[in-house]
Design an enzyme around this catalytic site. Structure first.
Site, PDB file in Angstrom:
ATOM      1  N   TYR A 200       0.843  -1.197   0.000  1.00 53.40           N
ATOM      2  CA  TYR A 200       0.000   0.000   0.000  1.00 53.40           C
ATOM      3  C   TYR A 200       0.877   1.245   0.000  1.00 53.40           C
ATOM      4  O   TYR A 200       2.057   1.197   0.361  1.00 53.40           O
ATOM      5  CB  TYR A 200      -0.934  -0.019   1.222  1.00 53.40           C
ATOM      6  CG  TYR A 200      -2.121   0.896   1.058  1.00 53.40           C
ATOM      7  CD1 TYR A 200      -3.041   0.679   0.036  1.00 53.40           C
ATOM      8  CD2 TYR A 200      -2.317   1.984   1.900  1.00 53.40           C
ATOM      9  CE1 TYR A 200      -4.120   1.526  -0.134  1.00 53.40           C
ATOM     10  CE2 TYR A 200      -3.399   2.834   1.738  1.00 53.40           C
ATOM     11  CZ  TYR A 200      -4.289   2.596   0.715  1.00 53.40           C
ATOM     12  OH  TYR A 200      -5.356   3.447   0.543  1.00 53.40           O
TER      13      TYR A 200
ATOM     14  N   SER B 183     -18.000  -4.500  -7.234  1.00 52.00           N
ATOM     15  CA  SER B 183     -17.239  -4.190  -6.018  1.00 52.00           C
ATOM     16  C   SER B 183     -18.017  -3.212  -5.145  1.00 52.00           C
ATOM     17  O   SER B 183     -19.053  -2.674  -5.556  1.00 52.00           O
ATOM     18  CB  SER B 183     -15.898  -3.559  -6.401  1.00 52.00           C
ATOM     19  OG  SER B 183     -16.124  -2.278  -6.966  1.00 52.00           O
TER      20      SER B 183
ATOM     21  N   VAL C  28     -17.035  -0.123  -4.194  1.00 48.59           N
ATOM     22  CA  VAL C  28     -17.004   1.170  -4.880  1.00 48.59           C
ATOM     23  C   VAL C  28     -17.942   1.155  -6.087  1.00 48.59           C
ATOM     24  O   VAL C  28     -18.678   2.115  -6.339  1.00 48.59           O
ATOM     25  CB  VAL C  28     -15.569   1.526  -5.321  1.00 48.59           C
ATOM     26  CG1 VAL C  28     -15.548   2.741  -6.240  1.00 48.59           C
ATOM     27  CG2 VAL C  28     -14.679   1.781  -4.104  1.00 48.59           C
TER      28      VAL C  28
ATOM     29  N   TYR D  65      -8.028   3.019  -9.965  1.00 51.58           N
ATOM     30  CA  TYR D  65      -7.925   3.061  -8.497  1.00 51.58           C
ATOM     31  C   TYR D  65      -7.637   1.686  -7.889  1.00 51.58           C
ATOM     32  O   TYR D  65      -7.675   1.528  -6.670  1.00 51.58           O
ATOM     33  CB  TYR D  65      -9.186   3.685  -7.874  1.00 51.58           C
ATOM     34  CG  TYR D  65     -10.436   2.815  -7.942  1.00 51.58           C
ATOM     35  CD1 TYR D  65     -11.193   2.736  -9.102  1.00 51.58           C
ATOM     36  CD2 TYR D  65     -10.858   2.084  -6.844  1.00 51.58           C
ATOM     37  CE1 TYR D  65     -12.329   1.954  -9.168  1.00 51.58           C
ATOM     38  CE2 TYR D  65     -12.001   1.288  -6.894  1.00 51.58           C
ATOM     39  CZ  TYR D  65     -12.727   1.232  -8.058  1.00 51.58           C
ATOM     40  OH  TYR D  65     -13.856   0.443  -8.124  1.00 51.58           O
ATOM     41  N   GLY D  66      -7.317   0.691  -8.726  1.00 55.79           N
ATOM     42  CA  GLY D  66      -7.021  -0.624  -8.176  1.00 55.79           C
ATOM     43  C   GLY D  66      -6.461  -1.552  -9.228  1.00 55.79           C
ATOM     44  O   GLY D  66      -6.453  -1.217 -10.416  1.00 55.79           O
TER      45      GLY D  66
END
Lengths: 224, 224
Positions: free
Chosen positions: B7, B106, B108, B192-193
């Site tokens: 992270y 997901s 989000v 974002y992932g």
């Protein structure tokens, strides 16, 4: 890319190849002034310059010095403005700032080294083979390195950990991410080619956590 | 990602996992007012919420309704603002505009479907397996499709060729380029992932010729 049909704008067929070039005026039409026979002129972009003769509008021909090297002049419309605009359009660089590029032994790469130096910018120049290092280093860049997964470590060492605020990528594949790894957080990688034949790769660690963006540059967009 | 050390911000060790959560006030220190015992509160981001008890500053605790579902409340600090800010921060979207996202099943993704609908935006929702389609479609998005190399063709058909002005990517790998293929020229993909475990891929055909950019979103950047 035009010949394989992969370029962004394709001419109607049948068509003659060649986007850039210079010529000498062989004959001027009625009412044309200022273009004497024998005058060296820059040809319009995309005019099919792989030809012995081209028919063009007088207004689209830019007169050039008759005594300069035609090979140098022939590249004026594409490589030099590409290098110059990529240095200017994405990041507001100040004297002393650092830029990193790959394919540094390309036509655009060579102009970029010299245009950056004129602006007082430092360059890290990346190539894909050891045998290209000497030629690039001779062009006057600050650092020349061979690409690899540990590029960012070698760049840090060679620059003393300088902030690098712009990446210029003509290779794609993991080479894009290698440049991204070298940049200061918040900086863009600007891609203008894919010499590797692979899509640009960028890790979310760079994109998300370090705010590195991927942008594209295409000179034709500027023209249109 | 925190546990694996990948992270963007890592706590000093030893540390307790858990970035988000709610709790009930067990005991208030001297001089604390407005936080009665038993009050449901939102915990500060990154406070190690995988714990039975957390010690926190009273000023960092946001009181929440005591009678709401704590599972819903526990997600308030990360997923909903991530979805909302990605819809707002990159493109000035107007009512009736289209957005495309992957990983639409997901957390989000679910918020994004509903927040987009509230704003009058249309969504194309992409998932990676057929069995996820029904659940996503039930959330009220406009179009739900399974990812694949021909995604742009199926999207064009399903939307009637609508302009799609924002792509939201949590998958990476070639899924990023599949979204890019669906976008109107000049639009960004916001990543974002990396659920695929692969770096984002984007072809120069999209980056250079279609001016599709790759940007990153990280909520922690907004906090800091």
């Amino acid at each position: 890319l035009t010949l394989t049909g992969d370029y962004g704008i394709l001419p109607e067929l049948p068509a003659v190849g060649g986007n850039e070039g210079v010529g000498r005026v062989a004959e001027a039409g009625d009412g044309v002034s200022g273009l004497d026979q024998g005058q060296t002129v820059l040809l319009p972009v995309g005019s099919g310059t792989w030809s012995s003769h081209v028919l063009a509008e007088a207004k689209d021909l830019v007169p050039l010095p008759n005594d300069a090297d035609p090979k140098q002049l022939s590249m004026m419309t594409i490589n030099p403005p590409t290098a110059l605009l990529m240095l200017q359009e994405f990041v507001d660089l100040k004297e002393g700032d650092w830029v990193i590029q790959n394919a540094a032994n390309s036509g655009v790469g060579g102009y970029l080294i010299r245009l950056a130096a004129q602006k007082g910018l430092h360059t890290v120049n990346v190539v894909r083979r050891e045998s290209a290092v000497a030629g690039v280093a001779a062009q006057g860049g600050d650092v020349t390195l061979v690409d690899g997964p540990d590029l960012h470590k070698r760049v840090k060492e060679a620059t003393g950990g300088a902030d690098i605020r712009l990446g210029i990528d003509a290779v794609g594949g993991d080479a894009t991410d290698h440049l991204a790894n070298c940049l200061t957080a918040g900086s863009p990688v600007v891609n203008y080619g894919m010499m590797s034949g692979q899509p640009c790769q960028m890790s979310p660690a760079n994109v998300v956590f370090r705010d590195i963006s991927l942008r594209g540059f295409w000179l034709s967009r500027g023209f249109s």
